[in-house]
Write a protein that holds these residues in place. Structure first.
Motif, PDB file in Angstrom:
ATOM      1  N   SER A  45      -5.193   5.287  -2.407  1.00 44.36           N
ATOM      2  CA  SER A  45      -5.942   4.403  -1.522  1.00 44.36           C
ATOM      3  C   SER A  45      -7.362   4.945  -1.340  1.00 44.36           C
ATOM      4  O   SER A  45      -7.601   6.156  -1.392  1.00 44.36           O
ATOM      5  CB  SER A  45      -5.237   4.340  -0.161  1.00 44.36           C
ATOM      6  N   ALA A  46      -8.308   4.050  -1.114  1.00 44.05           N
ATOM      7  CA  ALA A  46      -9.702   4.442  -0.935  1.00 44.05           C
ATOM      8  C   ALA A  46      -9.899   5.360   0.265  1.00 44.05           C
ATOM      9  O   ALA A  46     -10.880   6.108   0.332  1.00 44.05           O
ATOM     10  CB  ALA A  46     -10.571   3.197  -0.782  1.00 44.05           C
ATOM     11  N   ASP A  47      -8.968   5.331   1.222  1.00 40.38           N
ATOM     12  CA  ASP A  47      -9.087   6.157   2.430  1.00 40.38           C
ATOM     13  C   ASP A  47      -8.619   7.593   2.213  1.00 40.38           C
ATOM     14  O   ASP A  47      -8.781   8.437   3.096  1.00 40.38           O
ATOM     15  CB  ASP A  47      -8.269   5.544   3.578  1.00 40.38           C
ATOM     16  N   ASN A  48      -8.033   7.880   1.078  1.00 39.17           N
ATOM     17  CA  ASN A  48      -7.372   9.175   0.896  1.00 39.17           C
ATOM     18  C   ASN A  48      -8.285  10.320   0.487  1.00 39.17           C
ATOM     19  O   ASN A  48      -7.898  11.481   0.599  1.00 39.17           O
ATOM     20  CB  ASN A  48      -6.250   9.051  -0.146  1.00 39.17           C
ATOM     21  N   GLY A  49      -9.454  10.017  -0.031  1.00 38.00           N
ATOM     22  CA  GLY A  49     -10.331  11.071  -0.498  1.00 38.00           C
ATOM     23  C   GLY A  49      -9.729  11.873  -1.635  1.00 38.00           C
ATOM     24  O   GLY A  49      -9.957  13.080  -1.748  1.00 38.00           O
ATOM     25  N   GLY A  50      -8.917  11.212  -2.464  1.00 40.89           N
ATOM     26  CA  GLY A  50      -8.318  11.884  -3.606  1.00 40.89           C
ATOM     27  C   GLY A  50      -7.118  12.744  -3.279  1.00 40.89           C
ATOM     28  O   GLY A  50      -6.675  13.538  -4.124  1.00 40.89           O
ATOM     29  N   LYS A  51      -6.568  12.603  -2.096  1.00 44.64           N
ATOM     30  CA  LYS A  51      -5.435  13.435  -1.666  1.00 44.64           C
ATOM     31  C   LYS A  51      -4.197  12.574  -1.451  1.00 44.64           C
ATOM     32  O   LYS A  51      -4.290  11.413  -1.068  1.00 44.64           O
ATOM     33  CB  LYS A  51      -5.785  14.166  -0.370  1.00 44.64           C
ATOM     34  N   VAL A  56       0.813  -1.222   0.000  1.00 42.81           N
ATOM     35  CA  VAL A  56       0.000   0.000   0.000  1.00 42.81           C
ATOM     36  C   VAL A  56       0.846   1.272   0.000  1.00 42.81           C
ATOM     37  O   VAL A  56       0.293   2.361  -0.113  1.00 42.81           O
ATOM     38  CB  VAL A  56      -0.956   0.028   1.214  1.00 42.81           C
ATOM     39  N   GLY A  57       2.145   1.165   0.141  1.00 39.83           N
ATOM     40  CA  GLY A  57       2.974   2.365   0.171  1.00 39.83           C
ATOM     41  C   GLY A  57       2.855   3.200  -1.084  1.00 39.83           C
ATOM     42  O   GLY A  57       2.730   4.408  -1.034  1.00 39.83           O
ATOM     43  N   GLU A  58       2.856   2.541  -2.224  1.00 38.63           N
ATOM     44  CA  GLU A  58       2.905   3.285  -3.476  1.00 38.63           C
ATOM     45  C   GLU A  58       1.603   4.026  -3.776  1.00 38.63           C
ATOM     46  O   GLU A  58       1.594   5.036  -4.462  1.00 38.63           O
ATOM     47  CB  GLU A  58       3.252   2.348  -4.637  1.00 38.63           C
ATOM     48  N   ASN A  59       0.462   3.542  -3.245  1.00 32.40           N
ATOM     49  CA  ASN A  59      -0.790   4.255  -3.474  1.00 32.40           C
ATOM     50  C   ASN A  59      -1.127   5.197  -2.321  1.00 32.40           C
ATOM     51  O   ASN A  59      -2.271   5.612  -2.153  1.00 32.40           O
ATOM     52  CB  ASN A  59      -1.937   3.283  -3.748  1.00 32.40           C
ATOM     53  N   HIS A  60      -0.102   5.531  -1.520  1.00 33.16           N
ATOM     54  CA  HIS A  60      -0.223   6.513  -0.438  1.00 33.16           C
ATOM     55  C   HIS A  60      -1.178   6.047   0.657  1.00 33.16           C
ATOM     56  O   HIS A  60      -1.736   6.867   1.389  1.00 33.16           O
ATOM     57  CB  HIS A  60      -0.677   7.874  -0.995  1.00 33.16           C
ATOM     58  N   ALA A  77      -0.591  11.340   0.376  1.00 31.84           N
ATOM     59  CA  ALA A  77      -0.163  11.155   1.766  1.00 31.84           C
ATOM     60  C   ALA A  77       0.742  12.297   2.194  1.00 31.84           C
ATOM     61  O   ALA A  77       1.566  12.774   1.420  1.00 31.84           O
ATOM     62  CB  ALA A  77       0.560   9.828   1.918  1.00 31.84           C
ATOM     63  N   GLN A  78       0.582  12.735   3.429  1.00 29.46           N
ATOM     64  CA  GLN A  78       1.387  13.817   3.989  1.00 29.46           C
ATOM     65  C   GLN A  78       2.122  13.393   5.254  1.00 29.46           C
ATOM     66  O   GLN A  78       3.053  14.076   5.691  1.00 29.46           O
ATOM     67  CB  GLN A  78       0.490  15.013   4.331  1.00 29.46           C
ATOM     68  N   ARG A  79       1.730  12.300   5.852  1.00 26.65           N
ATOM     69  CA  ARG A  79       2.330  11.854   7.124  1.00 26.65           C
ATOM     70  C   ARG A  79       2.015  10.375   7.325  1.00 26.65           C
ATOM     71  O   ARG A  79       1.124   9.828   6.684  1.00 26.65           O
ATOM     72  CB  ARG A  79       1.755  12.653   8.286  1.00 26.65           C
ATOM     73  N   ASP A 102      -7.399   9.397  14.725  1.00 23.62           N
ATOM     74  CA  ASP A 102      -8.382   8.327  14.636  1.00 23.62           C
ATOM     75  C   ASP A 102      -9.207   8.435  13.350  1.00 23.62           C
ATOM     76  O   ASP A 102      -9.975   7.543  13.026  1.00 23.62           O
ATOM     77  CB  ASP A 102      -9.320   8.362  15.847  1.00 23.62           C
ATOM     78  N   LYS A 103      -9.030   9.540  12.623  1.00 31.24           N
ATOM     79  CA  LYS A 103      -9.782   9.747  11.385  1.00 31.24           C
ATOM     80  C   LYS A 103      -9.190   8.912  10.259  1.00 31.24           C
ATOM     81  O   LYS A 103      -7.973   8.712  10.187  1.00 31.24           O
ATOM     82  CB  LYS A 103      -9.774  11.226  10.980  1.00 31.24           C
ATOM     83  N   ILE A 104     -10.037   8.471   9.348  1.00 28.24           N
ATOM     84  CA  ILE A 104      -9.610   7.562   8.295  1.00 28.24           C
ATOM     85  C   ILE A 104      -8.639   8.212   7.316  1.00 28.24           C
ATOM     86  O   ILE A 104      -7.825   7.552   6.677  1.00 28.24           O
ATOM     87  CB  ILE A 104     -10.840   6.988   7.558  1.00 28.24           C
ATOM     88  N   ASP A 105      -8.727   9.560   7.196  1.00 28.43           N
ATOM     89  CA  ASP A 105      -7.842  10.251   6.250  1.00 28.43           C
ATOM     90  C   ASP A 105      -6.781  11.091   6.966  1.00 28.43           C
ATOM     91  O   ASP A 105      -6.218  12.019   6.374  1.00 28.43           O
ATOM     92  CB  ASP A 105      -8.648  11.129   5.303  1.00 28.43           C
ATOM     93  N   TYR A 106      -6.470  10.764   8.196  1.00 27.53           N
ATOM     94  CA  TYR A 106      -5.477  11.537   8.955  1.00 27.53           C
ATOM     95  C   TYR A 106      -4.152  11.622   8.216  1.00 27.53           C
ATOM     96  O   TYR A 106      -3.462  12.647   8.257  1.00 27.53           O
ATOM     97  CB  TYR A 106      -5.258  10.913  10.333  1.00 27.53           C
ATOM     98  N   HIS A 107      -3.780  10.562   7.517  1.00 27.97           N
ATOM     99  CA  HIS A 107      -2.480  10.526   6.834  1.00 27.97           C
ATOM    100  C   HIS A 107      -2.407  11.486   5.654  1.00 27.97           C
ATOM    101  O   HIS A 107      -1.328  11.681   5.087  1.00 27.97           O
ATOM    102  CB  HIS A 107      -2.159   9.099   6.381  1.00 27.97           C
ATOM    103  N   THR A 108      -3.531  12.112   5.275  1.00 29.64           N
ATOM    104  CA  THR A 108      -3.516  13.075   4.174  1.00 29.64           C
ATOM    105  C   THR A 108      -3.527  14.519   4.660  1.00 29.64           C
ATOM    106  O   THR A 108      -3.545  15.445   3.834  1.00 29.64           O
ATOM    107  CB  THR A 108      -4.730  12.867   3.244  1.00 29.64           C
TER     108      THR A 108
END
Length: 514
Positions: free
Chosen positions: A468-474, A71-75, A476-478, A500-506
């Motif tokens: 990734s489906a969790d990214n909301g089209g954004k 999953v690294g490559e798809n952020h 990864a930032q962290r 705890d949010k699903i898109d925290y990594h963006t």
């Protein structure tokens, strides 16, 4: 962050003759309770390497150094998993309290070089930790009798890096006390007790710290330049973690003995940078002399790389080789003559290099408008990188180096120099070791979108995969804090920072925002 306290309870029979302290382990010479600093230094270097290399299996895909099968490559991220949490483990467990013990023990003994070394590693940990994760636990870290820990914002962590790095410089500069080089040298596997090189490393950390702030009103390019001028002065100052490479225990994580990278591939970015595509616009116009060492051709002799989100190896003879230079998932076998570049069993792993410092200086000078100074630093960085790579494979002939340095892939005048030239050459130089630093560059320039001044060094070079489906089209930032220590034991604090949010990594980093 979980702290476990083990309590031994027992009943003792007390007679008129007195009592025997059966559980007084402090009197057992075979079980010392106050470890000596010298016994703790060497393992810390291995922890630094471990953290970066383990997590590079995921981050390598985000920055597109590696074509990865995960999953690294798809952020993306992996819920309920410690994957992507090894740098966190390094900061808090691998280094962590061990550094505090060294500082305490060595301060009592007035061994200021040991104190300074430990502080330098602590500053490195806070810097790489916050650049990877964002908010970190600093103020409350290692407090006794505490089982939940609050996070500090990235701005505070950045200030802490500056504070601790300067404290390290101060202690490493001391000439009083008992910190003899002879005491430290046998245990310092990086700089052999040379305080001057440790001081340069600290200034390198300060340069990284200040250089990441281009989007802030407080950004000061001259400060960055000043730091670099006091940092690593040549490849002889490179911070390298040594690997013996004789067994799976002491071998480089990337080497064939460990067999960790059989399914990882070189990328189209690296192929395009090393064949001149992204510098001249025409593939094959200028072949970088580093290419033959850093990446490998397919079986038909053509250099190919994966596209973002795809690790298809192809079919023989068009197979894209793995990072060892083998095909499919073939392991070329163990030994110093197998693998390539940093993917050998005995390859030493860089934590900081002179080339990186010169590109940092070039970027700062360019942004300051001192194009003449930027050009010199930029060319110094390329030259240093070529020399470094030359020592990792077949030596690069001087004629090949000269031909490249005077080619169309390298800016020859200050008027021709662009920020894109600087950042892409830095991208090459940090290949397969400077993952977090490269990611910091990508994020501070908003990947392909560029900065507020319109600089777009990665435009038409870096391409997004299917997120990734969790990214909301954004993008990864962290990366999230380590699952086992935080999401299990420190969930209240996790919720406070929104992790705890699903898109925290963006969510964008503090340093990448205006």
């Amino acid at each position: 962050m979980k702290k476990i306290y083990m309590i031994l309870a027992g009943l003792m029979t007390v007679s008129s003759l007195g009592c025997k302290k059966y559980f007084d382990i402090n009197t057992d010479p075979a079980t010392p309770q106050t470890p000596n600093s010298k016994t703790m230094i060497a393992p810390l270097f291995a922890q630094m390497e471990r953290g970066v290399q383990f997590d590079s299996r995921y981050l390598g895909g985000v920055v597109q150094y590696f074509g990865t099968p995960n999953v690294g490559e798809n952020h993306g991220w992996l819920p309920a998993s410690d994957a992507m949490g090894e740098i966190w483990r390094t900061v808090y467990f691998g280094l962590g309290a061990n550094l505090n013990l060294i500082i305490e023990d060595s301060s009592e003994k007035q061994e200021w070089n040991y104190v300074g070394l430990a502080q330098a590693l602590k500053a490195w940990g806070w810097q790489i930790g916050t650049d990877y994760h964002g908010p970190m636990i600093v103020k409350q870290a290692y407090e006794p009798n505490r089982y939940k820990f609050d996070y500090d914002e990235q701005a505070y962590v950045y200030e802490e890096v500056v504070k601790v790095a300067n404290e390290a410089i101060s202690n490493l500069s001391r000439t009083d006390g008992n910190g003899a080089v002879a005491k430290l040298a046998p245990f310092d596997a990086v700089y052999a007790g040379d305080n001057s090189k440790w001081i340069k490393f600290c200034y390198g950390l300060l340069a990284r710290n200040a250089n990441n702030l281009i989007n802030k009103s407080t950004y000061d390019p001259q400060k960055v330049i000043d730091y670099v001028d006091k940092a690593l002065a040549s490849n002889a100052d490179n911070f390298l973690i040594k690997n013996d490479g004789t067994t799976s225990v002491n071998a480089n994580f990337y080497g064939p003995i460990r067999s960790n990278l059989a399914s990882y591939r070189q990328t189209r970015i690296m192929v395009g940078l090393l064949d001149g595509t992204y510098f001249t616009g025409v593939p094959g116009t200028v072949i970088d002399p580093r290419r033959a060492t850093m990446i490998a051709p397919s079986q038909d002799g053509v250099y190919r790389g994966t596209s973002p989100g795809s690790v298809t190896a192809g079919t023989a003879p068009q197979q894209i080789p793995n990072l060892w230079g083998s095909y499919g998932t073939v392991n070329p076998g163990a030994g110093d003559n197998t693998g390539r570049y940093l993917f050998k069993d005995k390859a030493n792993f860089p934590i900081m290099t002179y080339a990186e410092m010169q590109f940092i200086k070039a970027e700062a000078a360019f942004r300051k408008g001192e194009k003449d100074k930027a050009l010199i630093a930029y060319q110094n960085g390329i030259s240093a990188s070529i020399d470094f790579v030359s020592g990792l494979g077949t030596a690069i002939p001087t004629a090949q180096k000269t031909a490249y340095m005077t080619s169309a892939s390298v800016a020859q005048t200050e008027g021709a120099l662009t920020l894109k030239d600087i950042m892409l050459q830095k991208y090459i130089a940090l290949y397969a070791y400077g993952f977090v630093e490269t990611w910091s560059d990508l994020r501070k320039y908003n990947y392909m979108e560029g900065d507020a001044q319109g600089n777009k060094p990665y435009d038409q070079v870096y391409f997004y995969p299917a997120f990734s489906a969790d990214n909301g089209g954004k993008p990864a930032q962290r990366y999230r804090p380590r699952y086992n220590s935080e999401y299990i034991w420190n969930l209240d604090a996790i919720r406070k920072i929104g992790a705890d949010k699903i898109d925290y990594h963006t969510v964008k980093m503090w340093f990448s925002q205006p």
